[in-house]
Motif scaffolding. Structure first.
Motif, PDB file in Angstrom:
ATOM      1  N   TYR A 274      -6.376   3.864   4.991  1.00 14.68           N
ATOM      2  CA  TYR A 274      -5.722   2.032   4.481  1.00 14.68           C
ATOM      3  C   TYR A 274      -6.988   1.597   6.022  1.00 14.68           C
ATOM      4  O   TYR A 274      -6.748   0.800   5.812  1.00 14.68           O
TER       5      TYR A 274
ATOM      6  N   SER B 250       4.113  11.189   3.281  1.00 15.02           N
ATOM      7  CA  SER B 250       3.282  10.919   2.701  1.00 15.02           C
ATOM      8  C   SER B 250       2.061   9.340   4.010  1.00 15.02           C
ATOM      9  O   SER B 250       1.391   9.160   3.311  1.00 15.02           O
TER      10      SER B 250
ATOM     11  N   VAL C 103       8.501   8.354   0.093  1.00  9.68           N
ATOM     12  CA  VAL C 103       7.844   7.224   1.655  1.00  9.68           C
ATOM     13  C   VAL C 103       9.621   7.045   2.445  1.00  9.68           C
ATOM     14  O   VAL C 103      10.328   6.615   2.092  1.00  9.68           O
TER      15      VAL C 103
ATOM     16  N   TYR D 237      10.051   3.498   3.337  1.00 12.09           N
ATOM     17  CA  TYR D 237      10.256   1.814   2.477  1.00 12.09           C
ATOM     18  C   TYR D 237      10.283   1.041   3.651  1.00 12.09           C
ATOM     19  O   TYR D 237      10.636   1.403   5.195  1.00 12.09           O
ATOM     20  N   PRO D 238       9.163  -0.078   3.308  1.00 15.45           N
ATOM     21  CA  PRO D 238       8.714  -0.687   4.151  1.00 15.45           C
ATOM     22  C   PRO D 238      10.736  -1.674   5.132  1.00 15.45           C
ATOM     23  O   PRO D 238      10.582  -2.030   6.530  1.00 15.45           O
TER      24      PRO D 238
ATOM     25  N   ASN E 223      -4.461   9.282   2.891  1.00 15.11           N
ATOM     26  CA  ASN E 223      -3.490   8.273   3.327  1.00 15.11           C
ATOM     27  C   ASN E 223      -4.234   7.184   4.645  1.00 15.11           C
ATOM     28  O   ASN E 223      -4.437   6.157   3.566  1.00 15.11           O
TER      29      ASN E 223
ATOM     30  N   ARG F  20       1.389  10.168  -2.699  1.00 11.61           N
ATOM     31  CA  ARG F  20       2.424  11.103  -2.783  1.00 11.61           C
ATOM     32  C   ARG F  20       3.077  12.442  -2.346  1.00 11.61           C
ATOM     33  O   ARG F  20       2.299  12.836  -3.654  1.00 11.61           O
TER      34      ARG F  20
ATOM     35  N   SER G 272       4.313   7.158   5.577  1.00  5.90           N
ATOM     36  CA  SER G 272       3.621   5.508   5.379  1.00  5.90           C
ATOM     37  C   SER G 272       4.441   5.356   6.820  1.00  5.90           C
ATOM     38  O   SER G 272       3.501   4.763   7.462  1.00  5.90           O
TER      39      SER G 272
ATOM     40  N   TYR H 192       0.768  -1.025  -0.044  1.00  5.42           N
ATOM     41  CA  TYR H 192       0.154   0.050   0.114  1.00  5.42           C
ATOM     42  C   TYR H 192       0.435   0.894  -0.400  1.00  5.42           C
ATOM     43  O   TYR H 192       0.378   2.440  -0.767  1.00  5.42           O
ATOM     44  N   VAL H 193       1.642   1.593   0.832  1.00  2.00           N
ATOM     45  CA  VAL H 193       2.986   2.928   0.790  1.00  2.00           C
ATOM     46  C   VAL H 193       3.119   3.100  -0.560  1.00  2.00           C
ATOM     47  O   VAL H 193       4.014   3.910  -0.436  1.00  2.00           O
ATOM     48  N   LEU H 194       3.738   1.698  -0.533  1.00  2.00           N
ATOM     49  CA  LEU H 194       4.818   2.121  -2.499  1.00  2.00           C
ATOM     50  C   LEU H 194       3.569   3.006  -3.776  1.00  2.00           C
ATOM     51  O   LEU H 194       4.000   3.015  -4.577  1.00  2.00           O
TER      52      LEU H 194
END
Length: 321
Positions: A154, A117, A89, A91-92, A150, A85, A119, A79-81
Motif C-alpha cells: 500500500y 492482515s 480485517v 473494517y473501515p 499488505n 488476508r 488493516s 484496499y483493505v477489503l
C-alpha cells in the motif's frame, strides 16, 4: 521537506506499479497493479495497461467489448477489503471509530496487538505519520508476514514508523511512554498490567472485541485494575441509502455488528478512580454474580491473549470483501 511515506502514490497521473480500481457500469470493482505491456482481461473484453499509464485519475477506458470502466486509485477502505488476508480485517467503520475515539494524532506513540492482515495498522500509520511510532505485536508468524506485505504494497515501501514483533504482547511489551494502546484480541484483560505500565498518564486504551462476554469481562477487569477511569463501550452499524429520483430509501442490507469497541484512560500513578455514582441495574450484581477470575467464572476462560485477533471469526460484510 520530503513527502510523507506513500503520499506520492496518492496523486498525479497513473504510474507503473500503482494500484488501480476499475468500476463497471453495475458498480462492481476490480483492482489490479499497473504493469507496462500487460493487458487487463474480463468476460467483457480486455484493454492494455499502457492505456492508463500516464493518464489522470478519473479516466474512462473501454474494453474490446465496448464496455466502459472508470479508473481510480483505490481508497484505503477499498484496499483493505480487497487485499490478501490471513485473518479477517478490521473494517473501515471500526477503524474510523478507533482513529477518532482513541484520538490518534500525528506523531503519536502507539502500540497495537493483534495485527491480523494489517488493516488497522495502515489506518494507524496514516494517522501518526512518519514522525510517530507504531509497534505492532502479532503472535502468528504467517499473519505477520501477510500484514507486512499488505502494508508495504500500500505505501510502496516499508513504513519508517512501523515496527512489527511476532509474539504475545504480555510477554514482549517493552515500550514505555506510550500514548495509545489498541488491543484486537480474544482476551485483552490479560494484558492490562503491562499496558498500564506502558501508557503515559492520560493515555488511552482501546479494545476491540467480538462478543458480549468478552466486552463484559474486559470492562469489569478494567474497573478492578484501578489504574483507568470508567470505560466507555459502544458498537457502530452502517446503512447505505438508495437515491434515485423520488425513490429515496434505505438499502435492504447493511453492515451490522462486527465488534464492540471500548476506551479507558490511564490515571496518574497513585490515583484511585473516582467512585461511580451511576446506580447499577437491578440484579446486575445479584447473588448469582461471582465476578471474573473465580472458580465459577466460565466466560472465555480458555481464551488466550497476545496477538490473536478478536476479528478472526467475523464474516465479511457485503460488497468487495
Amino acid at each position: 521537506m520530503s513527502e510523507p511515506t506513500g503520499a506520492a502514490r496518492r496523486r498525479g497521473p497513473f504510474q507503473v506499479g500503482d494500484q488501480v480500481q476499475l468500476t463497471d457500469p453495475k458498480g462492481r470493482h476490480y483492482t489490479f497493479t499497473l504493469e507496462a505491456g500487460k493487458n487487463f482481461h474480463t468476460h467483457k473484453g480486455s484493454f492494455p495497461h499502457d492505456e492508463l499509464i500516464g493518464a489522470p485519475e478519473g479516466t474512462v477506458v473501454r474494453t474490446t467489448g465496448n464496455v466502459a470502466y472508470l479508473a481510480l486509485r483505490p481508497l484505503l477502505p477499498d484496499y483493505v477489503l480487497s487485499m490478501p488476508r490471513g485473518a479477517a480485517v478490521v473494517y473501515p467503520k471500526d477503524a474510523g471509530q478507533i482513529l477518532a475515539m482513541a484520538d490518534i494524532f500525528p506523531g503519536a506513540r502507539v502500540v497495537e496487538a493483534g495485527v491480523g492482515s494489517g488493516s488497522l495498522s495502515m489506518f494507524l500509520l496514516r494517522a501518526i505519520g512518519d514522525q510517530g511510532m507504531l509497534h505492532s505485536y502479532e503472535r502468528r508468524a504467517d499473519f505477520a508476514e501477510i500484514a507486512a506485505q499488505n502494508v508495504e504494497r500500500y505505501f510502496g515501501a516499508p513504513h519508517p514508523a512501523w515496527r512489527l514483533t511476532v509474539g504475545d504482547l504480555q510477554d514482549n511489551l517493552s515500550d514505555t511512554e506510550v500514548d495509545r494502546v489498541i488491543l484486537d484480541m480474544l482476551a485483552p484483560w490479560e494484558c492490562l498490567e503491562p499496558v498500564s505500565k506502558a501508557l503515559v498518564p492520560g493515555g488511552i486504551l482501546c479494545a476491540y472485541v467480538a462478543t458480549t462476554t468478552q466486552l463484559a469481562r474486559t470492562v469489569e477487569c478494567i474497573r478492578e485494575h484501578g489504574t483507568f477511569n470508567e470505560p466507555s463501550a459502544w458498537e457502530t452499524m452502517v446503512r447505505t441509502w438508495h437515491v434515485e429520483g423520488l425513490a429515496v430509501r434505505p438499502d435492504h442490507r447493511m453492515i451490522g455488528h462486527t465488534g464492540f469497541l471500548l476506551t479507558a484512560r490511564r490515571l496518574a500513578d497513585g490515583v484511585e478512580p473516582p467512585m461511580r455514582r451511576r446506580r447499577p441495574a437491578k440484579g446486575a450484581y445479584g447473588e448469582d454474580y461471582v465476578g471474573w477470575g473465580t472458580a465459577k467464572d466460565t466466560g472465555a476462560a480458555d481464551a488466550s491473549g497476545g496477538g490473536r485477533s478478536a476479528s478472526g471469526g467475523q464474516d465479511a460484510p457485503s460488497g468487495d470483501a
